[in-house]
Design an enzyme around this catalytic site. Structure first.
Site, PDB file in Angstrom:
ATOM      1  N   ASN A   9     -24.737  23.726 -20.118  1.00  0.00           N
ATOM      2  CA  ASN A   9     -24.702  22.570 -21.031  1.00  0.00           C
ATOM      3  C   ASN A   9     -24.287  21.372 -20.189  1.00  0.00           C
ATOM      4  OD1 ASN A   9     -24.285  20.678 -23.009  1.00  0.00           O
ATOM      5  ND2 ASN A   9     -22.398  21.604 -23.798  1.00  0.00           N
ATOM      6  N   LYS A  11     -24.158  18.325 -21.025  1.00  0.00           N
ATOM      7  CA  LYS A  11     -23.515  17.248 -21.808  1.00  0.00           C
ATOM      8  C   LYS A  11     -24.147  15.914 -21.418  1.00  0.00           C
ATOM      9  CE  LYS A  11     -19.451  20.131 -21.863  1.00  0.00           C
ATOM     10  NZ  LYS A  11     -18.097  20.289 -22.329  1.00  0.00           N
ATOM     11  N   HIS A  92     -22.121  22.303 -31.340  1.00  0.00           N
ATOM     12  CA  HIS A  92     -21.140  22.299 -30.251  1.00  0.00           C
ATOM     13  C   HIS A  92     -19.844  21.654 -30.751  1.00  0.00           C
ATOM     14  CE1 HIS A  92     -19.172  21.342 -26.464  1.00  0.00           C
ATOM     15  NE2 HIS A  92     -19.888  22.320 -25.949  1.00  0.00           N
ATOM     16  N   GLU A  94     -17.900  19.592 -29.483  1.00  0.00           N
ATOM     17  CA  GLU A  94     -17.796  18.137 -29.281  1.00  0.00           C
ATOM     18  C   GLU A  94     -18.544  17.394 -30.375  1.00  0.00           C
ATOM     19  OE1 GLU A  94     -19.042  18.085 -25.176  1.00  0.00           O
ATOM     20  OE2 GLU A  94     -17.187  19.121 -24.638  1.00  0.00           O
ATOM     21  N   GLU A 164     -17.075  29.760 -28.464  1.00  0.00           N
ATOM     22  CA  GLU A 164     -16.460  28.775 -27.588  1.00  0.00           C
ATOM     23  C   GLU A 164     -15.120  28.326 -28.175  1.00  0.00           C
ATOM     24  OE1 GLU A 164     -19.415  26.928 -24.722  1.00  0.00           O
ATOM     25  OE2 GLU A 164     -19.261  25.591 -26.421  1.00  0.00           O
ATOM     26  N   GLY A 170     -13.714  22.744 -21.182  1.00  0.00           N
ATOM     27  CA  GLY A 170     -13.445  21.600 -20.303  1.00  0.00           C
ATOM     28  C   GLY A 170     -11.985  21.458 -19.914  1.00  0.00           C
ATOM     29  N   SER A 209     -14.721  27.078 -19.822  1.00  0.00           N
ATOM     30  CA  SER A 209     -14.221  27.128 -18.439  1.00  0.00           C
ATOM     31  C   SER A 209     -14.706  28.353 -17.658  1.00  0.00           C
ATOM     32  CB  SER A 209     -12.691  27.028 -18.423  1.00  0.00           C
ATOM     33  OG  SER A 209     -12.271  25.808 -19.021  1.00  0.00           O
TER      34      SER A 209
HETATM   35  C1  PEP Z   1     -19.280  23.719 -23.039  1.00  0.00           C
HETATM   36  O1  PEP Z   1     -19.418  22.518 -22.998  1.00  0.00           O
HETATM   37  O2  PEP Z   1     -19.944  24.356 -23.850  1.00  0.00           O
HETATM   38  C2  PEP Z   1     -18.342  24.366 -22.122  1.00  0.00           C
HETATM   39  C3  PEP Z   1     -18.114  25.636 -22.266  1.00  0.00           C
HETATM   40  O3  PEP Z   1     -17.755  23.570 -21.167  1.00  0.00           O
HETATM   41  P1  PEP Z   1     -16.878  24.056 -19.899  1.00  0.00           P
HETATM   42  O4  PEP Z   1     -17.614  25.200 -19.260  1.00  0.00           O
HETATM   43  O5  PEP Z   1     -16.812  22.864 -19.002  1.00  0.00           O
HETATM   44  O6  PEP Z   1     -15.550  24.479 -20.421  1.00  0.00           O
END
Ligand code: PEP
Length: 247
Positions: A9, A11, A92, A94, A164, A170, A209
């Site tokens: 992803n 972003k 997501h 966000e 998630e 993040g 992460s």
């Molecule tokens: C994400 O944006 O779906 C995500 C898992 O980000 P990160 O791997 O940076 O934690």
């Protein structure tokens, strides 16, 4: 047998040139034992689709649930089909946190994506306060039950769910492998109540992460079928290492 999925992803990152350089950089370096996907910003999707190697799929990060109309700034599923992307991230955290995405809009988007033969990668997960209050399963059950309400699923391979935990996205604070397995298993049980045996063929990813250094631990779990990766999917070598997690 569920084929693993490693999905990046991006972003709000990468210009067109950067995305094309990425596509060239990963070419010939991705395995066939996993489905590899990058979900990119709308504006570069078409160029990216034209340049990726055949074993790298391209997805969008969101879409509207209308076919067309007076919805300034939105992108419809028809427009996504026109770029020839195959996947779309829906719900997501966000978008839930900053753009008013709700379980109800997730539900409408999932139905639309399936109607247009786009594979939705549907994100669910609890915030830290919910985990600390012992409400993780309650939150996941609500997101699953409302998100997939009245969804008609012909082919379970065309639906992907990503667990998630918001506190792990993040932050560099990844969930333990045990937490990931427990949540993915719970999600599969909830999916079974809705889709019956088909739940066995739905891929469930862990996201939060994930890095080349920790992906193996997650992939060793029976109910974790892949990873949705933000930060560590941006660099060619890191994405290639994630996709080749078995090596
Ligand atoms: C994400 O944006 O779906 C995500 C898992 O980000 P990160 O791997 O940076 O934690």
């Amino acid at each position: 047998m569920r084929k693993p999925i490693i999905a990046g992803n991006w972003k709000m990152n990468k210009t067109r040139d950067e995305a094309i350089n990425f596509a060239l950089g990963v070419s010939g370096r991705l395995p066939n034992y996993a489905e590899c996907i990058v979900c990119a910003p709308f504006i570069i999707l078409r160029d990216l689709v034209k340049r990726v190697p055949t074993n790298l799929a391209v997805g969008a990060q969101n879409m509207d649930y209308h076919d067309s109309g007076a919805f300034t700034g939105e992108v419809s599923p028809l427009m996504l089909k026109d770029t020839e992307v195959t996947h779309v991230i829906i719900g997501h955290s966000e978008r839930r946190a900053y753009y008013n995405e709700t379980d109800e809009s997730v539900n409408l988007k999932v139905k639309k994506a399936l109607e247009y033969d786009l594979v939705p990668i549907v994100c669910v997960g609890e915030v830290l306060a919910e985990r600390e209050a012992g409400k993780t399963n309650e939150v996941l059950a609500r997101q699953i039950n409302e998100g997939f309400k009245d969804v008609n699923l012909d082919n379970p391979e065309n639906l992907v769910v990503a667990y998630e935990p918001v506190w792990a996205i993040g932050t560099g604070k990844n969930a333990s492998s045990e937490i990931a397995e427990e949540a993915c298993k719970f999600i599969r049980t909830e999916l079974e109540k809705i889709f019956g045996n088909k739940a066995n063929d739905i891929r469930i990813l862990y996201g939060g992460s994930v890095k080349p250094e920790n992906i193996k631990e997650y992939m060793a779990n029976p109910d974790v079928d892949g990873a949705l990766v933000g930060g560590a999917s941006l660099k060619v070598d890191s994405f290639v290492a994630l996709c080749n997690y078995k090596d």
